[in-house]
Design an enzyme around this catalytic site. Structure first.
Site, short mmCIF file in Angstrom:
data_model
loop_
_atom_site.label_atom_id
_atom_site.label_comp_id
_atom_site.label_asym_id
_atom_site.label_seq_id
_atom_site.Cartn_x
_atom_site.Cartn_y
_atom_site.Cartn_z
N ARG A 177 45.23 44.70 39.65
CA ARG A 177 45.25 44.35 41.04
C ARG A 177 45.62 45.75 41.85
NH1 ARG A 177 50.21 40.95 41.04
NH2 ARG A 177 50.76 41.12 39.51
N CYS A 199 53.81 20.06 40.09
CA CYS A 199 52.62 20.24 40.72
C CYS A 199 53.28 21.89 41.78
CB CYS A 199 52.86 19.65 42.54
SG CYS A 199 52.12 20.08 43.67
N ARG A 201 44.02 38.73 42.08
CA ARG A 201 44.59 38.26 40.16
C ARG A 201 44.40 39.71 39.41
NH1 ARG A 201 45.58 32.93 40.85
NH2 ARG A 201 45.00 31.61 42.24
N LYS A 250 59.25 34.45 34.92
CA LYS A 250 58.80 33.25 36.38
C LYS A 250 57.01 32.82 35.66
CE LYS A 250 56.22 37.70 38.63
NZ LYS A 250 55.51 37.90 39.88
N ASP A 251 56.32 33.94 35.30
CA ASP A 251 55.54 33.23 34.44
C ASP A 251 55.70 31.88 33.67
OD1 ASP A 251 53.98 34.53 35.88
OD2 ASP A 251 53.47 36.30 34.22
N ARG A 255 53.09 31.28 47.14
CA ARG A 255 54.57 31.35 47.58
C ARG A 255 54.47 32.23 49.24
NH1 ARG A 255 58.37 35.47 46.56
NH2 ARG A 255 57.54 35.93 44.55
N ARG A 256 54.04 33.72 48.01
CA ARG A 256 53.99 35.21 48.74
C ARG A 256 53.24 35.58 50.23
NH1 ARG A 256 53.12 38.61 43.17
NH2 ARG A 256 54.78 39.34 42.98
#
Length: 307
Positions: free
Chosen positions: A149, A234, A143, A80-81, A125-126
């Protein structure tokens, strides 16, 4: 192959877990390997020619550079990164079998959910999806790697923070009372691990290709095609999940406003043998149903925030 395969990885606990998993699988197949932890992009001098190769991912840049310079043979990423456009000369060689893709809430008690509360996340998104469901809540930026975290959540007076379930499970830090956010559409390719190599390094490409899990590869490719078609360079609050069951691919994708006040969603299914362009067609439907204007609004809002 007789050559030792140098496995590049970031040096966080989760990244090392992922690299060790790939190492074990390759060693089981009879390959000699060694792990090469690489410091983040901030520790490296980035020269212009490498930028020209299309390196954009903040989490993957240092490994891309190490690969292009020949310091490592493969890189292992949280998929996902990884930007949807890989650097020139770098190819996907394997998507490992995907873990659970769900997001979870790590919390200090859930009484706040029906009232006011503060939730931490570094993900647009979250944040957007949470605000769509809980518009009264305050969102704060969070972050760092998974471990840092979790520590920040303990140290601050926040009610909770959102994490990927797979990441916490992998390093055995998943709290028993974590709440599964089944209503939240995950990031494209969340829970999947990606192996990349230089296209010209055919021996290494062949060696690692045997780790590919076909169903995970197909599902994540659809999700990332949806992302690439919508984004256009974007960053935006985009969720996507493709699941395969009984030769049918079920897809759910969404685009939210940054504040969660509005969103466009698409839910489709298609036979497994006819998935070419599936992610793209779902993205076009989102754009046609208000997503194009929503993306413009998001770009403007993000540009104003930066400037």
């Amino acid at each position: 192959m007789s050559k030792v395969i140098r496995i590049g990885t970031r040096d966080s606990e989760l990244a090392l877990w992922q690299a060790n998993t790939v190492q074990e699988k390759l060693e089981t197949l009879g390959h000699n390997t060694t792990l090469v932890p690489v410091k983040s992009a901030g520790d490296l001098v980035l020269d212009k020619p490498l930028y020209d190769m299309g390196i954009t991912g903040i989490f993957t840049k240092s490994l891309d550079i190490a690969l292009l310079k020949g310091d490592i043979d493969i890189a292992v990423h949280s998929m996902k990164d990884v930007p949807t456009q890989l650097p020139k000369g770098v190819v996907k060689t394997a998507v490992l079998e995907r873990a659970v893709s769900t997001d979870i809430l790590v919390h200090k008690g859930t009484d706040f959910l029906e009232g006011k509360g503060t939730i931490a996340t570094g993900s647009l998104r979250r944040k957007a999806q949470w605000l769509a469901k809980y518009p009264k809540h305050k969102m704060v930026d969070l972050r760092g790697n998974v471990n840092s975290r979790l520590i920040k959540l303990i140290e601050n007076d926040w009610n909770g923070a959102i994490f990927a379930k797979a990441g916490l499970e992998r390093i055995k830090l998943l709290p028993k009372d974590a709440v599964a956010l089944d209503w939240m559409v995950p990031a494209p390719a969340q829970g999947a691990m990606l192996v990349v190599a230089l296209e010209k390094n055919t021996e290494v490409v062949a060696a690692t290709a045997s780790l590919n899990h076909t169903a995970s590869d197909i599902a994540t490719a659809i999700e990332r095609e949806f992302l690439r078609t919508l984004e256009g360079g974007c960053t935006a609050p985009i969720g996507a999940l493709a699941t395969i069951k009984d030769d049918t691919v079920y897809f759910k994708g969404c685009l939210h406003a940054l504040d969660g006040s509005t969103f466009v969603e698409v839910i489709k299914e298609r036979p497994l043998g006819k998935v070419a362009g599936f992610g793209k067609s779902c993205a076009y439907e989102v754009l046609e149903r208000g997503g194009k204007q929503l993306m413009e609004d998001i770009k403007n809002e993000l540009n104003n925030t930066v400037h």
